[in-house]
Design an enzyme around this catalytic site. Structure first.
Site, mmCIF file in Angstrom:
data_model
loop_
_atom_site.group_PDB
_atom_site.id
_atom_site.type_symbol
_atom_site.label_atom_id
_atom_site.label_comp_id
_atom_site.label_asym_id
_atom_site.label_seq_id
_atom_site.Cartn_x
_atom_site.Cartn_y
_atom_site.Cartn_z
ATOM 1 N N ASN A 109 -7.745 -6.152 14.448
ATOM 2 C CA ASN A 109 -8.128 -4.988 13.640
ATOM 3 C C ASN A 109 -9.632 -4.830 13.756
ATOM 4 O OD1 ASN A 109 -5.464 -5.115 12.860
ATOM 5 N ND2 ASN A 109 -5.874 -5.708 10.745
ATOM 6 N N ARG A 150 3.864 -0.215 12.985
ATOM 7 C CA ARG A 150 3.542 -1.498 12.383
ATOM 8 C C ARG A 150 3.622 -1.360 10.869
ATOM 9 N NH1 ARG A 150 -1.981 -4.305 11.001
ATOM 10 N NH2 ARG A 150 -1.067 -6.227 10.257
ATOM 11 N N TRP A 191 -4.854 3.005 11.814
ATOM 12 C CA TRP A 191 -4.673 2.801 10.389
ATOM 13 C C TRP A 191 -5.174 4.075 9.726
ATOM 14 C CZ3 TRP A 191 -2.265 -0.770 7.486
ATOM 15 C CH2 TRP A 191 -2.369 -0.572 6.096
ATOM 16 N N HIS A 248 1.344 -9.281 4.401
ATOM 17 C CA HIS A 248 0.126 -8.478 4.324
ATOM 18 C C HIS A 248 -0.424 -8.604 2.891
ATOM 19 C CE1 HIS A 248 -1.988 -4.953 6.457
ATOM 20 N NE2 HIS A 248 -2.628 -5.087 5.320
ATOM 21 N N GLU A 270 -5.610 1.927 -1.157
ATOM 22 C CA GLU A 270 -6.610 1.177 -0.399
ATOM 23 C C GLU A 270 -7.181 0.008 -1.230
ATOM 24 O OE1 GLU A 270 -7.365 0.763 2.627
ATOM 25 O OE2 GLU A 270 -9.221 -0.334 2.302
ATOM 26 N N TRP A 271 -6.304 -0.904 -1.653
ATOM 27 C CA TRP A 271 -6.720 -2.149 -2.316
ATOM 28 C C TRP A 271 -7.746 -1.892 -3.426
ATOM 29 C CZ3 TRP A 271 -2.897 -5.033 -0.896
ATOM 30 C CH2 TRP A 271 -2.401 -4.956 0.406
ATOM 31 N N ASN A 273 -1.367 -10.983 8.153
ATOM 32 C CA ASN A 273 -2.402 -9.988 8.377
ATOM 33 C C ASN A 273 -3.737 -10.505 7.840
ATOM 34 O OD1 ASN A 273 -3.417 -7.163 8.943
ATOM 35 N ND2 ASN A 273 -3.911 -7.344 6.768
ATOM 36 N N GLU A 274 -4.730 -10.540 8.702
ATOM 37 C CA GLU A 274 -6.118 -10.804 8.308
ATOM 38 C C GLU A 274 -6.305 -11.914 7.282
ATOM 39 O OE1 GLU A 274 -8.059 -7.270 6.949
ATOM 40 O OE2 GLU A 274 -7.905 -6.258 8.854
ATOM 41 N N GLU A 313 -5.067 -2.333 14.230
ATOM 42 C CA GLU A 313 -5.620 -1.384 13.258
ATOM 43 C C GLU A 313 -6.973 -0.880 13.731
ATOM 44 O OE1 GLU A 313 -6.100 -2.563 9.114
ATOM 45 O OE2 GLU A 313 -4.171 -3.591 9.151
ATOM 46 N N TYR A 370 -13.083 -2.449 12.500
ATOM 47 C CA TYR A 370 -13.685 -1.364 11.723
ATOM 48 C C TYR A 370 -15.205 -1.310 11.811
ATOM 49 C CZ TYR A 370 -9.076 -0.744 9.566
ATOM 50 O OH TYR A 370 -7.760 -0.506 9.362
ATOM 51 N N GLN A 427 0.797 -1.224 0.000
ATOM 52 C CA GLN A 427 0.000 0.000 0.000
ATOM 53 C C GLN A 427 0.832 1.278 0.000
ATOM 54 O OE1 GLN A 427 -2.575 -1.881 3.276
ATOM 55 N NE2 GLN A 427 -4.019 -0.517 2.286
HETATM 56 C C1 PNW Z 1 -7.739 -3.754 6.688
HETATM 57 N N1 PNW Z 1 -14.114 -5.095 7.116
HETATM 58 O O1 PNW Z 1 -8.710 -4.471 5.954
HETATM 59 C C2 PNW Z 1 -6.372 -4.045 6.082
HETATM 60 O O2 PNW Z 1 -5.551 -4.758 6.959
HETATM 61 C C3 PNW Z 1 -5.655 -2.823 5.571
HETATM 62 O O3 PNW Z 1 -4.648 -3.207 4.671
HETATM 63 C C4 PNW Z 1 -6.640 -1.870 4.958
HETATM 64 O O4 PNW Z 1 -6.048 -0.808 4.282
HETATM 65 C C5 PNW Z 1 -7.512 -1.363 6.088
HETATM 66 O O5 PNW Z 1 -8.115 -2.433 6.779
HETATM 67 C C6 PNW Z 1 -8.610 -0.433 5.621
HETATM 68 O O6 PNW Z 1 -9.478 -1.080 4.741
HETATM 69 C C7 PNW Z 1 -10.056 -4.544 6.284
HETATM 70 O O7 PNW Z 1 -14.640 -6.178 6.995
HETATM 71 C C8 PNW Z 1 -10.676 -5.771 6.103
HETATM 72 O O8 PNW Z 1 -14.777 -4.127 7.499
HETATM 73 C C9 PNW Z 1 -11.995 -5.972 6.376
HETATM 74 C C10 PNW Z 1 -12.762 -4.907 6.839
HETATM 75 C C11 PNW Z 1 -12.165 -3.684 7.052
HETATM 76 C C12 PNW Z 1 -10.813 -3.491 6.758
#
Ligand code: PNW
Length: 498
Positions: A319, A82, A437, A127, A444-445, A171-172, A393, A321, A25
C-alpha cells in the site's frame, strides 16, 4: 530501441486492475445477525476518539448491499476485488468453537456473486478489527494471539478456500501497531498502552508476524495441494528521501527509516537470512542499553520462528500513500518534547515539501508524491531480489464538500499509475497489479467520514446509502479497459452512463 510514446503507456498483458475496501469500513450491521464486537466497535463508541464522533455502525451498509457493490465492480470492469472478512462476524468470540452461520452466508454470497461476474476475490482475513473477546484476553500483546490467528485462518481456508485463490493474512501490521498502541499518525483501536510506546508496538508487531507465519504454514501444510491458491501479507510502505541527497548521514537516516518501517515486516520474510533488519536490531539494542535495560526493546524470534517466517509470502502486497524527506536527528533535537517515538527510535527528523499537493483536512497526512512510489518499488526490487509485488492500495481523499467531478483524484491516480508503469517498463520491477483505495467512500478510521476516498460517492445522510459514480470511476473504467495510462476526462464525462 525507440518506442513511440503511445505504445509506452500500456501495461503488460494480464496486469491486474483492482479496487479495495475493508469490512469495518463498509459493512455496517455492527450488531446484527450474531456478529461479535471488534476492538473498533468498542473504540468508536468511546468518546473523543474519532473526528466528529462518527460511528461505523451502518457505514456503507454493505452487509445488506451485495448486489449494489458487485454492480459497481462490474461497471468498473476490474479483474479483482480486494475486501476483508470481519473476524468477529464469522467467529463472534474469536475462536472456531462458535461459528456464526449468518456471517458465513454473507461472505459466501459475496464471493459467489463476484465469481459469477468474473471478478477474482482477493480476501484479507484481518484488516484491524480484532474480536473484542480476544483483546480482553490480551490481544496482540499475548503470544497466544498467533495461535488464535492460525485457528481463524484455518477456518477461513476450510470455509471459503475452495472458491478463493488469493489470500492476504494481515493488512498493514505497521499501522495497527503504530497507531493502535502508540498514537503515531493517528490514534487507532485498541488505543491503549501509549505510555509504553517504547516497547509495546514492537511486541504487538512481533506477535502479528508470528501469526502471519503460522497462517501461511497452515495453508502450505493442509490446503495448498488441493486449493492451489496464494497467500501474502500486505504492508504500507512510506518512502523516505534523504533531505540532502549528498549528505552521508541523511542517507543513513533515510535507510534507517525505511528499514525500521517496511523492513521491520519484510526482512523476516524476504531477506535470505530472515529476522529483523540488522540496522533495526543494532539501533534498538544500543538505545535499550543506554536506557538502562538489560536487553533490547525489540523482541527476539526463536530460530524456528525465523525459519517459519522466511519465504512466507507468495506475493508482496504494497500500500502506498506518502513520502517524507528525512535527515538525521541532532543530540539537541532528541531533547525536544513531544517527538514521535518512531523518530526517536530511528534517530531522524521528517519533513514534507510544501510544493507537494495536500488532500483532506489539515490533520490529514495525505499528499501526492508519485515518484516516491517508483523509488519504493525500485528499493523493493534491489533489497529483496525483485519479488512479485501487487499494489494493494493507493488513493486520494477528498473532503465531504467536494464535487463528483473529482479532477484531482484522476490526476493523482494517473500520476501514480504512470509511476508504476515506469517502474515496470524502465526499472524491470515485477509488479503484477494495481488497486485503487477505494471502491466507494467509507469509514476512514479516526477520520470518520471527513476523508472520502471513493471512486463512487456514498450519501451517508440517506438511510439507503445510495452510491454514485464520480468522474474518477468513469476514468478508471477506461484505464482498466485500455490496460494503459489515459488522460483525465473533462466535465462532459459526467453525462455519460457507466
Ligand atoms: C490504509 N500513511 O491506511 C488502510 O489500509 C485503509 O484501511 C485506509 O482506509 C487507507 O489506507 C486510507 O487511509 C494507511 O502512513 C496507513 O500514510 C498509513 C498511511 C496511509 C494509509
Amino acid at each position: 530501441m525507440f518506442v513511440a510514446e503511445e505504445e509506452k503507456k500500456e501495461f503488460p498483458k494480464g496486469f491486474i486492475w483492482s479496487v479495495a475496501t475493508s469490512a469495518f469500513q463498509i459493512e455496517g450491521a455492527a450488531r446484527e445477525d450474531g456478529k461479535g464486537l471488534s476492538i473498533w466497535d468498542a473504540f468508536t463508541h468511546r468518546e473523543g476518539n474519532i473526528a466528529d464522533g462518527a460511528k461505523a455502525d451502518v457505514a456503507c451498509d454493505s452487509y445488506h448491499k451485495i448486489d449494489e457493490d458487485v454492480k459497481m465492480l462490474k461497471e468498473l470492469r476490474v479483474q479483482q476485488y480486494r475486501f476483508s472478512l470481519s473476524w468477529p462476524r464469522l467467529l463472534p468470540d474469536g475462536t472456531p468453537s462458535h461459528v456464526n452461520p449468518k456471517g458465513v452466508e454473507y461472505y459466501s454470497n459475496l464471493i459467489d456473486a463476484l465469481l459469477e461476474a468474473g471478478i477474482e476475490p482477493l480476501v484479507t482475513m484481518y484488516h484491524w478489527d480484532l474480536p473484542l473477546a480476544l483483546n480482553d484476553r490480551g490481544g496482540w500483546l499475548t503470544s497466544e494471539s498467533a495461535t488464535w490467528f492460525e485457528d481463524y485462518a484455518r477456518f477461513c481456508y476450510q470455509t471459503f478456500g475452495h472458491k478463493v485463490q488469493k489470500w492476504v493474512t494481515l493488512n498493514e501490521p505497521w499501522t495497527q501497531v503504530s497507531c493502535g498502541y502508540n498514537g503515531d499518525l493517528w490514534t487507532h483501536a485498541p488505543g491503549c498502552f501509549k505510555e509504553f510506546n517504547d516497547w509495546v508496538p514492537y511486541l504487538a508487531a512481533h506477535n502479528m508476524l508470528r501469526a502471519h507465519a503460522k497462517a501461511y504454514r497452515v495453508y502450505d501444510n493442509d490446503f495448498r495441494r488441493t486449493q492451489k491458491g496464494e497467500v501474502g501479507l500486505v504492508n504500507i510502505g512510506l518512502w523516505y528521501e534523504p533531505l540532502n541527497p549528498d549528505s552521508k548521514s541523511d542517507k543513513a537516516a533515510a535507510n534507517r527509516s525505511i528499514q525500521m518501517q517496511l523492513g521491520w515486516f519484510l526482512n523476516p520474510i524476504y531477506h535470505p537470512e530472515g529476522d529483523y533488519p540488522k540496522v533495526m536490531k543494532d539501533r534498538l539494542l544500543e538505545l535499550s542499553l543506554k536506557e538502562g535495560r538489560c536487553k533490547s526493546r525489540l523482541p527476539e524470534f526463536t530460530q524456528e520462528e525465523i525459519e517459519e517466517l522466511k519465504g512466507s509470502s507468495d506475493f508482496l502486497g504494497l500500500n502506498y500513500y506518502i513520502t517524507y524527506l528525512t535527515r538525521f536527528r541532532t543530540e539537541e533535537e532528541f531533547k525536544e518534547k513531544g517527538v514521535r517515538r518512531r523518530l526517536l527510535d530511528a534517530g531522524t527528523v521528517e519533513s514534507v515539501d510544501p510544493e507537494w499537493k495536500h488532500f483532506g483536512p489539515d490533520y490529514s497526512p495525505f499528499r501526492s508524491i508519485p515518484w516516491g512510489l517508483r523509488h519504493l518499488l525500485r528499493w523493493l526490487k534491489e533489497e529483496y531480489g525483485n519479488p512479485t509485488v501487487m499494489i494493494t492500495e493507493n488513493g486520494v481523499p477528498q473532503k465531504q464538500e467536494q464535487a463528483d467531478y473529482d479532477e484531482i483524484r484522476m490526476e493523482v491516480l494517473r500520476d501514480h499509475i504512470e509511476a508504476v508503469r515506469q517502474a515496470i517498463a524502465l526499472d524491470d520491477c515485477n509488479v503484477i497489479g494495481y488497486t485503487v483505495w477505494s471502491l466507494m467512500d467509507n469509514y476512514e478510521w479516526a477520520g470518520g467520514y471527513e476523508l472520502l476516498f471513493g471512486l463512487y460517492a456514498v450519501d451517508f445522510k440517506d438511510e439507503n446509502r445510495p452510491r454514485k459514480p464520480r468522474a474518477s470511476a468513469r476514468w478508471y473504467r477506461d484505464v482498466v479497459k485500455a490496460n494503459a495510462v489515459l488522460p483525465i476526462l473533462g466535465q462532459e464525462c459526467m453525462e455519460e452512463d457507466m
